[in-house]
Design a protein around this motif. Structure first.
Motif, mmCIF file in Angstrom:
data_model
loop_
_atom_site.group_PDB
_atom_site.id
_atom_site.type_symbol
_atom_site.label_atom_id
_atom_site.label_comp_id
_atom_site.label_asym_id
_atom_site.label_seq_id
_atom_site.Cartn_x
_atom_site.Cartn_y
_atom_site.Cartn_z
ATOM 1 N N LYS A 763 11.963 -6.773 14.524
ATOM 2 C CA LYS A 763 12.621 -5.649 15.208
ATOM 3 C C LYS A 763 11.950 -5.284 16.527
ATOM 4 N N PHE A 764 10.626 -5.413 16.596
ATOM 5 C CA PHE A 764 9.906 -4.919 17.774
ATOM 6 C C PHE A 764 9.288 -6.070 18.562
ATOM 7 N N VAL A 765 9.474 -6.022 19.868
ATOM 8 C CA VAL A 765 8.951 -7.058 20.753
ATOM 9 C C VAL A 765 7.425 -7.041 20.764
ATOM 10 N N ASP A 766 6.833 -5.854 20.546
ATOM 11 C CA ASP A 766 5.382 -5.706 20.621
ATOM 12 C C ASP A 766 4.666 -6.342 19.426
ATOM 13 N N VAL A 767 5.413 -6.712 18.397
ATOM 14 C CA VAL A 767 4.812 -7.316 17.206
ATOM 15 C C VAL A 767 5.333 -8.741 17.090
ATOM 16 N N GLN A 768 4.588 -9.688 17.610
ATOM 17 C CA GLN A 768 5.051 -11.072 17.649
ATOM 18 C C GLN A 768 4.032 -12.007 17.009
ATOM 19 N N GLY A 769 4.507 -13.169 16.540
ATOM 20 C CA GLY A 769 3.639 -14.154 15.912
ATOM 21 C C GLY A 769 3.274 -13.741 14.496
ATOM 22 N N ALA A 770 2.563 -14.635 13.792
ATOM 23 C CA ALA A 770 2.134 -14.332 12.432
ATOM 24 C C ALA A 770 0.933 -13.393 12.476
ATOM 25 N N ILE A 771 0.767 -12.625 11.416
ATOM 26 C CA ILE A 771 -0.375 -11.693 11.387
ATOM 27 C C ILE A 771 -1.696 -12.454 11.376
ATOM 28 N N THR A 772 -1.679 -13.666 10.838
ATOM 29 C CA THR A 772 -2.906 -14.476 10.796
ATOM 30 C C THR A 772 -3.364 -14.903 12.191
ATOM 31 N N ASP A 773 -2.467 -14.811 13.183
ATOM 32 C CA ASP A 773 -2.815 -15.206 14.549
ATOM 33 C C ASP A 773 -3.295 -14.035 15.400
ATOM 34 N N GLN A 774 -3.290 -12.837 14.838
ATOM 35 C CA GLN A 774 -3.617 -11.651 15.634
ATOM 36 C C GLN A 774 -5.129 -11.491 15.806
#
Length: 848
Positions: A763-774
């Protein structure tokens, strides 16, 4: 629990994310030379003590340490580290062999089934292991290198001049076999006829085998030994650079048991033979009124008189049924038998009786002690029991009684050293003995050489052959030596190992036969951490580049974090350090120590506060917990129970409480629509967090980060609970705060965190990629500064309200704010304010 009643769909989320992680191989650690290797990332090697895969599978105590290391591994990846987090199987051992004897199933088949069970259970918990690096000590591709390492030890000697191992080719003596680091000797061992094998002291309890409860006797046998004693000083000194718990270091020091003192020769009366005794208190020599030999001491047969022989023989028989641990037990009643022989005390030329007693061990010191009953508790107990003389030779400087005094004082009744302090007396009497050829200063170690052979089938065969009564090593190209297939694994009953039944396999050539003993289970676990660095290498036990990278760094130890139980606090760690140092000396390794930081987890007890066991019926299977509450709840509860290193009881109600917390996390971000489907909460907004929300968020980041670094996982979870409480009733959920929170939660509860992150990213552009990559969030100290304070507002001394004020507010500003408070205005309306008392940052009292 039915699907409808689950507070959130853990049973759907968890298998989904486990499949994704496996398909994408997200947790594979790239080594130098691999396609995706990033040389700019720092490495972090986090290792669990790998398990023995028993037929019973895991119980909830096993994954405690594994959960802790997984949290650290996931956290370190988010901090930008290249993390090596592997898992494998310490799979040789007696239980599989006993199972084979009972069922006829080959140990390899039972081991494969057990490993499959363990692996399935571990995967259900969601551990981020690099399964591409999985190893199994029973795999010929692995034990080929275990045998190869044994050959390096066998073909080496310890050069005291260089204080390191060197190839045996550098030895200039006549007989290299006398100095090899691996050698053969006849030694007294714990022999279990029923199991048909030698047992370590730790495997014998009250004279019976730990496995099966079978009788154990002491008997001399030809055994392979490793000369670990050559490394005693280095094993002791090089503990200092390691980040280990002080209690574990102390256990290692005590096991090595360094003592400084003197070796003293006592001439046997009417004989040319001498008995050598080591003592840390040569200053008490004049108080020596008897000698005690170990019952197995070689001199006993030479000195025992005809009258005393029956009693000595009977006592030796009884001693053979006791383990060294039982014999050394200080609390047990002292026993012994007089040999009928006497020795001469070199200090005063007096005749003193020679006894045998089981508390003296032939493998420790010289196998003989000088009895000084006035100044040694054990000797005093022995002397009182057998009515032997007690002579005071050390006078305490305080009020303590002289008999039984074991401290340092002033020498008395000792002509050569009378009046000297104990420290001065030790030096003078040692010099006096050396001048007369009766003794010398010496350093002794409690550590014994490592008994390295077992009379079993299910173990690594030795790469050794025998020819004409002499042993020699096989060539490297002949490795691995694979054990033959046997139909009968039962003990031979003669002391010969089961491999002796494989007549064709034993026959190496017309003149040579194979060694039929096998290595102990310790062998495979001595070096597995090295194989994890490069598990597919078929040219070397570990590649040089891989070893330098994964075992590299500024500290002496290579593995950055090693986690396991305290039951391995001594032997496994000592043996692994020994092997590592030999390989380091021979230039195969770049570091002198294997494990830099060591953390021990405590034992998880059953709900009845007893140790979990089949017989007590209190074992809890993690599969049952996961079926009911999910893997994330299981992981979080394992960490929430209390400090990692403490012993604590399991509680299903506790699991339920943690599951409720995760359900609240789910409902914080998700709502159930009228169709019964979960969807993102409408409260989630891309808005800036207010001041209070910023403070809660950054406090959580700071606390969880610090708690992971310090292994305080229980308080990290408490902090995340505080976060959820703070946002539960908020009108708006700022995306930035929720994003940071899910990253903090993800090492602890990776499945629910990944699922919620996925919902946000859709839904949100600011939350991208997998959480493991953050990247792991950093806290900003400015949001944690206390710039407001709550002040109590009183009217005539009674609390009427509270209000926030700036900590910089002056008395006048505090007074004005209080009088402007609407509620206070109502209370003072129409009344005269006589005075206002301000206590800065605490209260305002309005007197009317």
């Amino acid at each position: 629990m039915s699907e409808r009643r689950k507070p959130y769909p853990s049973d759907q989320i968890e298998p989904k994310w486990q499949a994704i992680w496996e398909e994408r191989q997200l947790f594979h650690a790239s080594s130098p030379g691999e396609k995706n290797f990033d040389r700019f990332k720092p490495k972090f090697y986090v290792l669990d003590m790998f398990p023995y895969p028993s037929g019973a599978g895991l119980h909830v105590g096993h994954p405690e340490g594994y959960t802790a290391t997984d949290i650290v591994a996931r956290y370190k990846r988010m901090r930008g580290f290249n993390v090596l987090h592997p898992m494998g199987w310490d799979a040789f051992g007696l239980p599989a062999e006993q199972y084979a004897i009972k069922t006829g199933e080959h140990p390899a088949a039972a081991t494969r089934a057990n490993i499959a069970k363990f692996k399935t259970q571990l995967k259900r918990i969601g551990f981020s292991y690099d399964w591409q690096r999985e190893i199994n000590t029973t795999d010929p591709r692995y034990y080929r290198w275990t045998q190869w390492i044994f050959l390096q030890i066998y073909n080496s000697w310890f050069n005291p001049a260089t204080d390191r191992a060197e190839p045996i080719s550098t030895y200039r003596g006549k007989n290299p076999d006398e100095v090899r680091l691996a050698y053969v000797a006849d030694v007294p061992v714990n022999w279990c006829p029923e199991l048909g094998t030698v047992l370590a002291n730790e495997e014998v309890i009250d004279g019976k085998s730990e496995l099966g409860g079978f009788p154990v006797v002491r008997r001399p046998m030809r055994q392979w030994m490793l000369r670990i004693t050559a490394y005693a000083e280095r094993l002791l000194n090089e503990l200092e650079g390691l980040d280990w718990p002080e209690g574990i270091k102390l256990l290692q020091r005590n096991w090595i048991g360094k003592s400084e003192g003197a070796e003293i020769d006592f001439k046997i009366d009417k004989s040319d033979q001498k008995i050598r005794v080591f003592t840390t208190r040569p200053d008490t020599l004049y108080g020596g009124t008897f000698l005690v030999l170990a019952p197995e001491h070689s001199l006993v047969d030479l000195i025992v008189t005809e009258e005393q022989w029956p009693a000595v023989h009977e006592y030796r028989e009884r001693t053979a049924h006791k383990s060294d641990l039982e014999r050394a037990d200080l609390s047990k009643e002292k026993t012994g038998v007089f040999t009928g022989a006497y020795a001469i005390n070199p200090a005063n030329n007096e005749k003193i009786p020679i006894w045998i007693a089981d508390y003296v061990l032939v493998g420790y010191g010289t196998g003989a002690i000088g009895g000084v009953p006035a100044h040694d508790e054990r000797d005093l107990e022995f002397a009182k029991k057998f009515d032997l003389p007690i002579v005071v030779v050390v006078q305490p400087t305080g009020d303590e009684p002289a008999i039984g005094f074991t401290g340092e004082g002033i020498a008395v009744n000792s002509p050569v050293i009378n009046g000297l302090t104990s420290a001065e007396a030790k030096k003078k009497i040692t010099t006096w003995l050396e001048e007369r050829g009766h003794g010398k200063s010496a350093i002794n170690y409690k550590l014994r050489d490592w008994l390295f052979s077992r009379q079993r089938y299910w173990g690594e065969p030795f790469p050794i052959i025998w020819e004409g009564g002499n042993h020699r090593s096989l060539e490297e190209r002949e490795l691995p030596v694979v054990p033959p297939l046997l139909e009968d694994y039962k003990p031979t009953g003669t002391g010969e190992p089961p491999l002796s039944k494989a007549k064709d396999w034993i026959r190496y050539s017309e003149k040579a036969t194979r060694e039929t003993n096998v290595m102990p289970q310790w062998a495979g676990s001595c070096w597995y951490y090295l194989r994890f660095c490069d598990p597919q290498n078929d040219k070397r036990f570990v590649g040089e580049k891989a070893e330098r990278y994964w075992m590299g760094g500024d500290e002496p130890g290579g593995v950055d974090l090693y986690v396991g139980g305290t039951e391995h606090a001594v032997l496994h760690l000592l043996y692994a350090r020994f092997w590592h140092k030999v390989l380091f000396d021979l230039s195969y390794l770049s570091k002198p120590e294997p494990f830099q930081r060591l953390v021990n987890q405590g034992i998880i007890l059953g709900e009845d506060n007893q140790k979990m066991s089949k017989s007590r019926g209190n074992i809890v299977n993690p599969d049952d917990v996961i079926d009911q509450y999910g893997a994330d709840a299981f992981r979080c509860y394992e960490m929430f129970m209390g400090p990692l290193e403490q012993m604590k009881p399991w509680s299903m109600r506790g699991v339920e409480g943690v599951a409720r917390f995760l359900a609240r996390v789910w409902r914080l971000l998700m709502t159930e629509n009228q169709a019964g489907e979960w969807e993102l909460s409408a409260r989630l907004k891309e808005v800036a967090a207010d001041k209070a929300q910023q403070k809660v968020t950054h406090a959580a980041i700071k606390k969880v980060t610090e708690d992971i670094e310090s292994f305080s996982f229980n308080t990290a979870i408490s902090e995340m609970m505080i976060f959820v409480n703070a946002f539960t009733n908020a009108e708006t959920l700022p995306l930035s705060a929720m994003r940071a929170f899910l990253i903090l939660l993800s090492p602890f509860a990776p499945h629910i965190a990944s699922e919620l992150w996925g919902k946000l990213s859709a839904k949100f552009v600011d939350v991208q990629g997998a959480i493991t990559d953050q990247r792991w969030p950093d806290y900003d100290p400015k949001f944690l500064v206390e710039d407001e304070v709550e002040m109590v507002i009183q009217v005539n001394g009674k609390v009427r309200d509270r209000m926030k004020m700036s900590i910089l507010a002056t008395e006048e500003e505090a007074k004005s704010a209080a009088l402007a408070n609407p509620r206070i205005q109502q209370l003072v309306n129409g009344r005269t304010v006589r005075k206002v008392v301000v206590v800065p940052r605490k209260l305002v009292n309005i007197v009317v």
